[in-house]
Design an enzyme around this catalytic site. Structure first.
Site, PDB file in Angstrom:
ATOM      1  CE  LYS A  84      -4.014   1.961   2.427  1.00 37.35           C
ATOM      2  NZ  LYS A  84      -4.868   1.850   3.625  1.00 37.35           N
ATOM      3  CB  SER A 159      -8.092   3.844   2.462  1.00 42.26           C
ATOM      4  OG  SER A 159      -7.254   3.166   3.398  1.00 42.26           O
ATOM      5  CB  SER A 183      -8.312   1.009   5.415  1.00 35.74           C
ATOM      6  OG  SER A 183      -9.027   2.220   5.449  1.00 35.74           O
TER       7      SER A 183
END
Ligand SMILES: [Zn+2]
Lengths: 501, 507
Positions: A84, A159, A183
């Site tokens: 990420k 996210s 997330s």
């Protein structure tokens, strides 16, 4: 294990690592297969913001060289991973999905990246996300949305939608996410993958660009519970550079995933996270999963957590408050975007112009909320009250865990919604995290794993397991047992049903 | 307000009219090897931005880790200031945007300081003798320093109007101790003296605790002076806060100038504005800064990247055991031991010579002689050079050596001074300077007698006077001999030889 000739991108991390160790496959071959897959599908999925082809192949060559030299390889050596874009990696762009950091290349590795490198895991690149991790759909990325491999018109969650989509699109067998309010778990739920938010302090945050420091936690993502456990054990453990990291032995998550046994366990359904507000297919698959667990020998009970009702409200005070402070440093003075430095503007004006241009609407909304909540005269009513709610939620968990080993709920109220459907309705967007947020507020551990497709839309449904702090192993005991029973039922993993891209 | 009104009223006159209340916030840079929240070095004077890392630059993802030594130093200061040490406390973020702040917030402490409710007794000289004043301490806490801005171009030397500004983050993250007093009332005409004595006492305390070397010229101790005036019997007045007060002399001047300014304002029927004022060392006065009436909201909240500090009683006891003899106790002890008055000791303290004198006495020198050298000749030299006494290249051992040579007649006072002159000029140790400058007292009778005969020949009338019994005239001849031997003779010996030569006995 016969991976020769098979599609290397369809394999689990366990299978790939074994093939590399035995010489049945090379790390370079495995890495190249995934790079090729990214090449062919990522234009449509947009899971990655940056692919570091050369660095990935270098890392893979290093693994093959170690093997040739007769060196022992770790359990995930040579396996590719999607990172990420919120974790720093020396010299590699780290944008957090924001224009603000478009050209920023950090001069240091995060703890997580150091540990991935030490385990010889091959980092393919950085994945898309909602800007500074604020969102539940990845639509708030400054670089365009990521699409759900199950249906390209739908969101992959957020996210960490990029990491989850990379797994579901077979672009990587492993991924790292971060979870502030869901997330990791909500993207796992809507993409039919597995994601774990470890106990707060279980994985060091050093090098994780902070959204809300007291809630943020990096964690492992994969397509199976065992792969997730192996990755968990690589990144977890104390790091003195993070004062909030826990200096205690990491629970043996790999052993738990191997054991996959719920006999004699007490599993609690959270009353407040069950019933109204869940899509029919989500509720149905949840109930079926409970029946399976009961059949496997667990006792299912219902537990009340009355303060959970206030969790969303408290969360949307604490998160913006901390974020407003954490994101203050993006002022154009030292790194990242700088706007208006043309000799006609003052320092304050350059700071304002930079923040005006560099942040998206959702980030600005939360900075304003947080600035307000921390203001003198409002602090006690907002931030102060939210902290009290947080204490009550911790007490609810503590008293629940006196009578049950784990708590369970659906991970998200619905399956993946359409891109654009909720982007202009922040409140509807915030409700996606209703079931995942309490865990972040209390700091304990939770997992989401796929338990089937909702009959009405054919999209994946996630099942959430919650464990007490530092009892992360219980997630894997239960998750692996449920996954195994479902595998037996279907004859394959759910992810095998994802449509071809 | 009429333009005829004076802008200031003289200090003593002002304090006949008003009662002052002051408070001090003192920031001291701690002398730890590493910064408050990262391992970067704290040494002063490095090339700009060379003593930095992701943490003190506030790079995204970096996290602070508390410097244990800084916490220990703070607790020791708290104990020395008779404070309560918190059982549990946290850091807080103070949020404001400024380019010298890498994170745009400062990690500090807010409503949970590590140490609180203490006091420090200070002594000031008055016409009636020394007076002890107790200054109550509100709190002592830790925080990180900011970077250092240099503004280039523009008239004001400040960020507004500058062509460009440079920022050095070497200072960012250096541990600071902030010591805040409670309002101090009742000092009357002594207010400026008490404020100065308090800062001096704090400085000595920091040095005794070895938590900071307190080099004021490097900005390692900075004061904010709060001051208000009120009519006797009236409630406390509106205060001003004077920042940038960075020397002992300035503390005194800042208080005096605020007393003089505020009294004139109040006498003329005006009101004191609650504001921040900036002190200018060069003119000894402050100018108005930003008004606090639109106070900045720092949005303090507990620092979520750090865990609370909860010092155990055992740890506090351990630290208490490391406290040295504190300056006030040391002064009482030395007054008794050296048999001197508080005033005489104050001379030594004010010269910054306490430790030096003590070490010199320990090296075998008489108390009076040790004090005479350090507070006399050597202090003058240090002042002339604009350095601290302790920075002179003269050691207690060297003074002991010189005194021994004076005692056995090898040197006299004048030669001894020349020895120190040589040492300070870098000519080497005591004996090297004596050898290279040829400073031995002339004690050889033959050469002294020759010099005496020469002097007698030159002044026959004086010689006759002495012969006739006017022994007091001998001084002229002794003086001439001392001159001709360039001071290198023992005057008493010259006198004895002279009288013997002339067959005269002392009356
Ligand atoms: Zn540093």
């Amino acid at each position: 294990m016969a991976v020769m000739g098979a599609d290397l991108t369809r394999q689990t991390a366990v299978v790939l690592a074994e093939a590399i160790r035995t010489g049945e496959a090379t790390a370079v071959g495995v890495t190249q297969a995934h790079l090729d897959r990214i090449d062919s599908v990522d234009e449509r999925v947009h899971a990655f913001l940056h692919v570091d082809t050369e660095a990935a192949l270098d890392a893979a060559r290093n693994v093959d060289a170690k093997r040739s030299a007769g060196e022992a390889l770790g359990p995930l050596a040579g396996v590719p991973l999607a990172l990420k874009d919120i974790l720093t990696m020396r010299g590699v762009p780290t944008t957090c999905g924001s224009r603000m950091l478009e050209n920023w290349r950090p001069p240091y590795d995060s703890s997580v990246v150091e540990r991935l490198r030490a385990a010889d895991i091959v980092i393919l690149g950085k994945t898309n996300m909602d800007e500074f991790a604020m969102g539940s759909s990845t639509e708030h990325s400054a670089y365009g949305p990521t699409r759900n491999p199950w249906d390209l018109e739908r969101i992959p969650g957020g996210s960490g939608g990029g990491s989850a989509a990379a797994l579901a699109a077979f672009e990587a067998p492993l991924a790292i996410g971060t979870d502030t309010g869901g997330s990791i778990r909500q993207p796992a739920a809507v993409t039919g993958t597995v994601g774990v938010k470890p106990t707060y302090g279980g994985v060091p945050r050093y090098g994780l660009v902070a959204l809300a420091s007291s809630l943020d936690q990096a964690g492992p993502c994969a397509r199976t519970v065992m792969d997730t456990a192996l990755l968990h054990s690589v990144i977890a453990g104390y790091d003195p550079r993070d004062s909030t990291s826990i200096n205690a032995p990491v629970p043996d998550v790999v052993a738990a995933a191997g054991k996959a046994d719920v006999r004699g366990m007490r599993i609690g359904i959270v009353t407040e996270l069950n019933g109204e507000g869940y899509q029919a297919g989500v509720a149905q698959r949840f109930r079926e999963s409970l029946a399976i667990l009961e059949h496997l020998g667990a006792e299912i009970v219902e537990v009340g957590c009355p303060s959970f009702e206030y969790a969303l409200g408290a969360y949307y005070l604490i998160l913006p408050s901390e974020a407003s402070s954490n994101l203050a440093r993006f002022d154009g003075m030292r790194y990242g975007l700088r706007v208006g430095d043309d000799g006609t503007h003052s320092v304050e004006q350059v700071m304002s112009l930079t923040r005006e241009a560099g942040f998206g609407a959702e980030v600005k909304r939360r900075i304003m909320l947080g600035t307000y909540a921390l203001s003198s005269g409002y602090y006690d009513a907002y931030y102060g009250s939210a902290q009290k709610v947080r204490t009550l939620i911790m007490r609810d968990f503590a008293s629940a865990f006196e009578s049950v080993d784990v708590l369970v709920s659906p991970t998200a109220p619905t399956t993946a919604f359409k891109i654009g459907e909720k982007v202009d309705d922040p409140l509807a967007m915030y409700l996606n995290d209703i079931a995942t947020i309490p865990v972040n507020l209390a700091g304990n551990a939770a997992m989401s794993l796929p338990v089937g497709l909702a009959p009405e839309d054919g999209l994946p449904v996630g099942f959430q397991i919650m464990a007490p702090p530092m009892a992360d192993d219980r997630l894997y005991l239960v998750g692996a047992a449920l996954e195994s029973a479902l595998h037996d039922k279907w004859g394959h993993l759910l992810i095998e049903e994802v449509p071809a891209l | 307000m009429s333009t005829a009104m004076p802008e200031t009223i003289p200090y003593d006159e002002a304090l006949n009219l008003f009662e002052p209340v002051f408070g001090l916030e003192v920031h001291v840079e701690m002398g730890t090897n590493s910064k408050m929240f990262c391992p970067c070095p704290t040494a002063f004077g490095g090339e700009p931005n060379t003593q930095v890392c992701p943490v003190c630059l506030g790079l995204p993802g970096s996290m602070p880790v508390v410097n244990r030594t800084a916490v220990e130093s703070t607790i020791r200061i708290g104990l020395a200031l008779n404070c309560t040490i918190a059982e549990w406390c946290r850091f807080a973020r103070k949020n404001y945007f400024y380019p010298d702040m890498p994170k745009d917030y400062q990690i500090s402490q807010y409503d949970e300081p590590l140490c609180s409710n203490g006091y420090l007794d200070v002594t000031v000289a008055t016409a009636e003798g020394p007076k002890v004043v107790r200054v109550e301490i509100e709190r002592v806490h830790m925080e990180e320093d900011t970077g250092k801005l240099t503004h280039t171009g523009g008239a004001t030397g400040r960020i507004h109007g500058a062509d460009y500004s440079l920022v050095d983050y070497n200072r960012a993250g250096i541990p600071l101790i902030e010591i805040v007093t409670k309002p101090v009332a009742g000092a009357g005409h002594l207010v400026a003296d008490v404020a100065k004595a308090y800062v001096a006492e704090l400085r000595d305390l920091m040095r005794a605790l070895e938590v900071s070397d307190v080099r004021m010229e490097e900005g390692s101790l900075r004061c904010d002076v709060n001051l208000s005036l009120n009519k006797p019997g009236s409630p406390m007045g509106t205060r001003s806060e004077t920042k940038n007060v960075n020397s002992l002399r300035s503390v005194e001047r800042a208080v005096r100038s605020e007393v003089e300014r505020q009294s004139a304002l109040l006498t003329a029927g005006g009101r004191v504005v609650q504001e921040t004022r900036h002190f200018h060392e060069d003119i000894g006065r402050s100018t108005s800064g930003r008004s606090k009436e639109q106070a900045e909201d720092y949005r303090y909240f507990p620092e979520p990247d750090l865990v609370p500090i909860a010092p155990s009683p055992a740890w506090i006891d351990e630290l208490r055991a490391t406290l040295p003899e504190l300056p006030s106790a040391k002064r009482s002890r030395l007054e008794a031991k050296w048999g001197i008055t508080p005033f005489e000791l104050a001379t030594v303290v004010n010269a910054g010579a306490l430790d030096l004198v003590e070490e010199t006495i320990a090296a075998g020198v008489e108390s009076a002689a040790a004090r005479k050298w350090w507070t006399g000749e050597l202090l003058r030299t240090a002042n002339d050079q604009g350095i601290e006494l302790a920075d002179l290249p003269v050691t207690p051992a060297q003074i002991a050596r010189v005194e021994a040579l004076v005692a056995d007649g090898s040197l006299n006072d004048k030669l001894a001074r020349q020895v120190f002159e040589g040492i300070i000029a870098g000519e080497g140790d005591v004996d090297e300077v004596i050898a290279s400058r040829g400073l031995a007292v002339v004690s050889d009778d033959t050469s002294l007698l020759a010099a005496i005969d020469e002097a007698l020949l030159a002044q026959p009338d004086v010689a006759d006077k002495i012969r006739s019994g006017k022994v007091q005239a001998a001084g002229a001849i002794v003086g001439a001999v001392m001159k001709s031997t360039r001071g290198q003779a023992d005057a008493a010996k010259v006198r004895a030889l002279l009288l013997d030569r002339l067959g005269v006995t002392e009356a």
